[in-house]
Design a protein around this motif. Structure first.
Motif, short mmCIF file in Angstrom:
data_model
loop_
_atom_site.label_atom_id
_atom_site.label_comp_id
_atom_site.label_asym_id
_atom_site.label_seq_id
_atom_site.Cartn_x
_atom_site.Cartn_y
_atom_site.Cartn_z
N GLN A 79 0.83 -1.21 0.00
CA GLN A 79 0.00 0.00 0.00
C GLN A 79 0.86 1.25 0.00
OE1 GLN A 79 -2.50 -0.49 3.43
NE2 GLN A 79 -3.63 -2.19 2.51
N ASN A 80 1.92 1.25 0.79
CA ASN A 80 2.81 2.40 0.80
C ASN A 80 3.39 2.64 -0.58
OD1 ASN A 80 2.75 3.62 3.36
ND2 ASN A 80 4.08 2.06 4.22
N CYS A 87 7.61 3.77 4.29
CA CYS A 87 7.13 3.62 5.66
C CYS A 87 7.68 4.80 6.45
CB CYS A 87 7.66 2.30 6.22
SG CYS A 87 7.54 2.15 8.01
N MET A 88 6.87 5.42 7.28
CA MET A 88 7.35 6.58 8.03
C MET A 88 8.51 6.19 8.95
SD MET A 88 5.41 9.75 9.71
CE MET A 88 4.70 9.01 11.13
N GLY A 89 8.41 5.03 9.57
CA GLY A 89 9.52 4.57 10.42
C GLY A 89 10.79 4.38 9.63
N GLY A 90 10.67 3.82 8.43
CA GLY A 90 11.83 3.62 7.57
C GLY A 90 12.42 4.94 7.10
N MET A 91 11.57 5.87 6.74
CA MET A 91 12.03 7.17 6.28
C MET A 91 12.76 7.91 7.41
SD MET A 91 12.26 9.11 3.61
CE MET A 91 10.96 9.08 2.40
N GLN A 149 11.57 -3.29 4.39
CA GLN A 149 11.96 -1.88 4.43
C GLN A 149 12.92 -1.56 3.27
OE1 GLN A 149 11.03 0.76 6.25
NE2 GLN A 149 9.67 -0.30 7.65
N GLY A 150 13.91 -2.40 3.09
CA GLY A 150 14.87 -2.18 2.00
C GLY A 150 14.24 -2.29 0.63
N ALA A 151 13.39 -3.29 0.46
CA ALA A 151 12.73 -3.50 -0.83
C ALA A 151 11.82 -2.33 -1.17
CB ALA A 151 11.94 -4.80 -0.82
N LEU A 152 11.16 -1.77 -0.17
CA LEU A 152 10.29 -0.61 -0.40
C LEU A 152 11.10 0.59 -0.86
CD1 LEU A 152 7.54 0.78 -0.29
CD2 LEU A 152 7.89 1.10 2.17
N VAL A 153 12.21 0.85 -0.21
CA VAL A 153 13.07 1.98 -0.58
C VAL A 153 13.61 1.80 -2.00
CG1 VAL A 153 15.28 3.12 -0.07
CG2 VAL A 153 13.69 2.57 1.79
N ILE A 154 14.10 0.61 -2.31
CA ILE A 154 14.67 0.36 -3.63
C ILE A 154 13.60 0.41 -4.71
CG2 ILE A 154 15.89 -1.34 -5.06
CD1 ILE A 154 17.32 -2.21 -2.43
N SER A 155 12.43 -0.15 -4.43
CA SER A 155 11.34 -0.10 -5.42
C SER A 155 10.94 1.34 -5.72
CB SER A 155 10.13 -0.89 -4.92
OG SER A 155 10.39 -2.28 -4.99
N ARG A 156 10.90 2.17 -4.69
CA ARG A 156 10.58 3.59 -4.92
C ARG A 156 11.64 4.23 -5.81
NH1 ARG A 156 10.21 7.23 -0.40
NH2 ARG A 156 8.92 8.52 -1.73
N ALA A 157 12.90 3.95 -5.53
CA ALA A 157 13.99 4.54 -6.32
C ALA A 157 13.99 4.02 -7.75
CB ALA A 157 15.33 4.24 -5.65
N ALA A 158 13.66 2.75 -7.93
CA ALA A 158 13.65 2.14 -9.26
C ALA A 158 12.40 2.49 -10.05
CB ALA A 158 13.77 0.62 -9.13
N GLY A 159 11.39 3.01 -9.36
CA GLY A 159 10.14 3.34 -10.04
C GLY A 159 9.38 2.10 -10.48
N SER A 160 9.58 1.01 -9.75
CA SER A 160 8.97 -0.27 -10.10
C SER A 160 8.71 -1.07 -8.83
CB SER A 160 9.93 -1.05 -11.01
OG SER A 160 9.55 -2.40 -11.09
N SER A 161 7.68 -1.85 -8.84
CA SER A 161 7.37 -2.68 -7.67
C SER A 161 8.18 -3.98 -7.65
CB SER A 161 5.88 -3.00 -7.64
OG SER A 161 5.52 -3.81 -8.75
N THR A 162 9.03 -4.19 -8.61
CA THR A 162 9.74 -5.46 -8.75
C THR A 162 10.47 -5.88 -7.49
OG1 THR A 162 9.99 -5.11 -11.12
CG2 THR A 162 11.49 -6.70 -10.09
N PHE A 163 11.24 -4.99 -6.88
CA PHE A 163 12.01 -5.38 -5.70
C PHE A 163 11.11 -5.78 -4.54
CE2 PHE A 163 15.14 -3.10 -8.16
CZ PHE A 163 16.28 -3.87 -7.99
N LEU A 164 10.05 -5.03 -4.33
CA LEU A 164 9.13 -5.37 -3.25
C LEU A 164 8.37 -6.66 -3.58
CD1 LEU A 164 7.94 -4.66 -0.50
CD2 LEU A 164 6.23 -3.27 -1.69
N ASP A 165 7.87 -6.77 -4.79
CA ASP A 165 7.14 -7.98 -5.19
C ASP A 165 8.01 -9.23 -5.05
OD1 ASP A 165 4.99 -6.33 -5.84
OD2 ASP A 165 5.39 -6.39 -8.00
N GLN A 166 9.24 -9.13 -5.52
CA GLN A 166 10.14 -10.29 -5.46
C GLN A 166 10.55 -10.62 -4.02
OE1 GLN A 166 10.88 -12.44 -7.90
NE2 GLN A 166 9.42 -11.25 -9.10
N SER A 167 10.69 -9.60 -3.20
CA SER A 167 11.03 -9.84 -1.79
C SER A 167 9.89 -10.54 -1.08
CB SER A 167 11.37 -8.52 -1.08
OG SER A 167 12.56 -7.97 -1.62
#
Length: 176
Positions: A79-80, A87-91, A149-167
């Motif tokens: 959702q984030n 995530c606010m905690g991650g940020m 947390q890491g996958a969310l940050v990387i997915s945001r940077a990559a502009g793709s949900s791939t890292f989060l989806d794969q994690s």
């Protein structure tokens, strides 16, 4: 609260000012300072509120099967990302060195609570044979939090949900 929270989750603490909030809300900066004298006061209240919301959400799954509870936890990260937020905690964790030390215990509590909740869910899943846990529940919980947390940050940077989806897919495969 919603606007300030969104700005933190999208830009980080150092990426917004009271002027940004005042502009979106349509109030003056002095009006904001009346309620929250400093940015640290605002951040502390937002983190407390975010933790309360997370606690309420996760507690609503405490009686659910382990797999369902884990899926609900994973959904928070999805959702984030869909809302173009971290995530606010991650940020806040990424900006920890620039935050007032009074925020540090709030972050510690935020992550400790998640680790304890996940460990309980994982133990439940182990006992019902719903999940295959090869580490201690506490270790596995830490790995899940860190991976997401890491996958969310990387997915945001990559502009793709791939890292989060794969994690998430990898975590599912490891746990079931």
């Amino acid at each position: 609260f919603e606007i300030a929270q969104r700005l933190i989750q999208q830009r980080g603490v150092n990426g917004f000012s009271y002027a940004d909030i005042a502009k979106e809300v349509g109030v003056s900066k002095p009006s904001l300072h009346h309620h929250f004298a400093t940015k640290t006061d605002l951040i502390a209240r937002l983190m407390e509120r975010y933790t309360e919301q997370l606690t309420e959400y996760l507690e609503s799954y405490s009686g659910s099967p382990a797999q369902e509870a884990l899926n609900a936890y994973f959904a928070l990260y999805q959702q984030n990302l869909e809302n173009e937020r971290a995530c606010m905690g991650g940020m806040l964790s990424a900006e920890i060195l620039t935050l007032d030390p009074s925020i540090h215990p709030l972050l510690s509590h935020f992550f400790s609570y998640q680790q304890e909740w996940l460990a309980t869910v994982l133990e439940k899943g182990r006992s019902t044979k719903e999940l295959n846990i090869t580490k201690t529940a506490e270790q596995q919980a830490c790995l899940i939090i860190a991976a997401l947390q890491g996958a969310l940050v990387i997915s945001r940077a990559a502009g793709s949900s791939t890292f989060l989806d794969q994690s998430i897919a990898g975590l599912h495969a490891e746990l079931t």
